[in-house]
Design an enzyme around this catalytic site. Structure first.
Site, short mmCIF file in Angstrom:
data_model
loop_
_atom_site.label_atom_id
_atom_site.label_comp_id
_atom_site.label_asym_id
_atom_site.label_seq_id
_atom_site.Cartn_x
_atom_site.Cartn_y
_atom_site.Cartn_z
N ASP A 127 2.27 2.00 3.36
CA ASP A 127 3.24 1.05 3.94
C ASP A 127 4.65 1.51 3.60
O ASP A 127 5.58 1.34 4.38
CB ASP A 127 3.15 -0.36 3.31
N ASP A 176 -4.85 -13.76 -2.12
CA ASP A 176 -4.24 -13.37 -0.86
C ASP A 176 -4.23 -14.61 0.02
O ASP A 176 -5.28 -15.07 0.49
CB ASP A 176 -4.99 -12.21 -0.19
N ASP A 198 -10.93 -11.53 10.93
CA ASP A 198 -9.88 -11.72 9.94
C ASP A 198 -8.55 -11.89 10.68
O ASP A 198 -7.84 -10.92 10.91
CB ASP A 198 -9.88 -10.43 9.08
N HIS A 232 0.88 -1.17 0.00
CA HIS A 232 0.00 0.00 0.00
C HIS A 232 0.92 1.22 0.00
O HIS A 232 1.99 1.19 0.61
CB HIS A 232 -0.84 0.12 1.27
C1 XUL Z 1 -7.66 -6.51 4.62
C2 XUL Z 1 -6.91 -6.93 3.43
C3 XUL Z 1 -6.03 -5.91 2.80
C4 XUL Z 1 -5.93 -6.01 1.31
C5 XUL Z 1 -5.14 -4.90 0.67
O1 XUL Z 1 -8.51 -7.46 5.12
O2 XUL Z 1 -6.97 -8.07 3.04
O3 XUL Z 1 -4.78 -5.99 3.39
O4 XUL Z 1 -5.37 -7.22 0.93
O5 XUL Z 1 -5.63 -3.65 0.96
CO CO Z 2 -6.01 -9.12 1.53
#
Ligand code: XUL
Ligand code: CO
Length: 449
Positions: free
Chosen positions: A112, A304, A315, A109
């Site tokens: 970051d 992801d 999460d 990001h």
């Molecule tokens: C949050 C998430 C984020 C995205 C990128 O739950 O998964 O980190 O992957 O903004």
């Molecule tokens: Co994510």
């Protein structure tokens, strides 16, 4: 891939390049199953899996949780004279980590990488100063950018959303940020750009114009896409679904919802799905379900890679651990044609009490080994052919005759009903789905028998 560190500034001095030592090894800092150069079919393991490290969890997260202060004392922060110097040192540590681990890709990001300034212009200046450092480091090491994104959820101005904020001024500020993040992604040769709608949703319907917010989100995404294309961006845009957290309801709830949204607003040519395992679980789906759903729509993009905890409704972003989950996921990925521009980004963080510098390596090694096993199993399922063969046979009545005509749209409803009218009651439809047999087979593949 060249290993990166500058001697006097080595941030993980006790750790060298992580070797592959095989399943018998008891070295926690070695791969047991991930053998990057091993070939499966025409591709090497590393090209099947395309591992990426997430900048935010691995170099920014400090172990803070809602109940306690930071526990991870990052050596790149200690002694830095300014936030910009800390950001530079953090980047050096990140590239040292990528190269020692052998991960050839990363994701970030904007915030970051570089601290936010007092004005949008200052934030952009900070970002681009770090982008030019990243560009040099990428060149020196061969590490590449999987995707970039903008953090549109941390700053208090985004408390009511970014592109879906009820205040136009915030939408415009979000655009300033996304424009810079897209420019940064292009500058770094990013293969994708991701939109995770962190606060694009609502906390209460009583204060929300849902239709207007969804229209605004689509307008924002299409104009961001147009801008990026105008700048020459050839990569893929990703939407990352998540049902809730931090909002009560996020508009990008799950894969099926996002597919409907993309098609309704005509965004399905440029956007694909970035599917996160833990988000799938929060939406009440299997990880593999989300992957299959995206693939069926021709919109599968990237992953992801992480896991949740089945007893927790949040999460937790833990590192992948379940062979069952990675095997069924990779079975879906391979059948979708494998990764092209996408990859496996470890959107996962070490636990608050994992405070040894080696823990960050050990966590990634475990995740990479778990996916390597998943890949091997998926490959075995496909090569053996029993499971895919069963599925194929299950639908074989559509391969010829009236079934084939039905698929092609060559039967009217009356004709279809006519065929049904003469079917044998009691016999048609009585055939076993063989679920337990297939589940037992999967368990055999998991044990490598
Ligand atoms: C949050 C998430 C984020 C995205 C990128 O739950 O998964 O980190 O992957 O903004
Ligand atoms: Co994510």
């Amino acid at each position: 891939m060249a290993e990166y560190h500058t001697g006097d500034r080595e941030y993980f001095p006790k750790i060298g390049k992580i070797p592959f030592e095989g399943p018998e090894s008891d070295n926690p800092l070695a791969f047991k199953f991930y053998d990057p150069e091993k070939k499966l079919g025409r591709k090497k393991m590393k090209d099947h899996l395309r591992f990426a490290v997430a900048y935010w969890h691995s170099f920014c997260a400090d172990g803070t949780d809602p109940f306690g202060a930071a526990t991870h004392a990052h050596p790149w922060v200690a002694g830095a004279k300014s936030p910009m110097e800390a950001a530079e040192r953090k980047m050096d540590a990140a590239f040292e980590f990528f190269t020692k681990l052998g991960a050839e890709l990363y994701c970030f990001h904007d915030r970051d990488m570089a601290p936010e300034g007092e004005t949008p212009a200052e934030s952009e200046k900070n970002l681009f100063s770090l982008v030019s450092r990243a560009k040099k480091l990428q060149k020196a090491t061969g590490v590449r950018l999987l995707w970039g994104t903008a953090n549109l959820f941390t700053h208090p101005r985004f408390m009511n959303g970014a592109a879906t904020n009820p205040e136009f001024g915030v939408v415009a500020l979000a655009a300033a940020q996304v424009k810079a993040a897209i420019d940064a992604t292009i500058e770094l040769g990013g293969q994708g750009y991701t939109f995770w709608g962190g606060r694009e949703g609502y906390m209460s319907l009583l204060n929300t114009d849902l239709k207007r917010e969804k229209d605004h989100l689509a307008r924002f995404l299409s104009s961001a896409r147009d801008y990026a294309r105008k700048q020459g961006f050839k990569g893929v845009f990703y939407i990352e679904p998540k049902p809730m957290e931090p909002t009560k309801h996020q508009y990008d709830y799950d894969t099926e919802t996002v597919i409907g949204f993309l098609r309704y607003y005509g965004l399905d040519k440029d956007f694909r799905l970035n599917i996160e395992a833990n988000h799938a679980e929060l939406a009440g789906h299997d990880f593999a379900h989300e992957l299959e759903t995206a693939a069926a729509a021709g919109l599968f993009g990237s992953v992801d890679a992480n896991r949740g905890d089945s007893q927790n409704g949040w999460d937790t972003d833990q590192f992948p651990l379940s062979y069952y989950e990675t095997a069924t996921a990779m079975y879906a990925v391979l059948r979708a044609g494998g990764f092209t521009t996408g990859g496996l980004n470890f959107d996962a963080k070490i636990r608050r009490n994992s405070v040894d510098p080696a823990d960050l390596f050990i966590a990634h090694i475990g995740g990479m080994d778990t996916f390597a096993v998943g890949l091997e199993i998926a490959n075995r399922i496909i090569a053996d052919g029993k499971i895919p063969g069963f599925v194929k046979k299950r639908y074989s009545s559509f391969n010829s005759g009236d079934g084939a005509k039905f698929e092609k749209g060559e039967l009217s409803f009356e004709e279809l009903a006519g065929i049904g009218g003469s079917a044998a009651y009691g016999k048609t439809g009585i055939s076993s789905g063989k679920q337990e047999y297939l589940e037992n087979l999967l368990n055999q593949y998991l044990l490598g028998l």
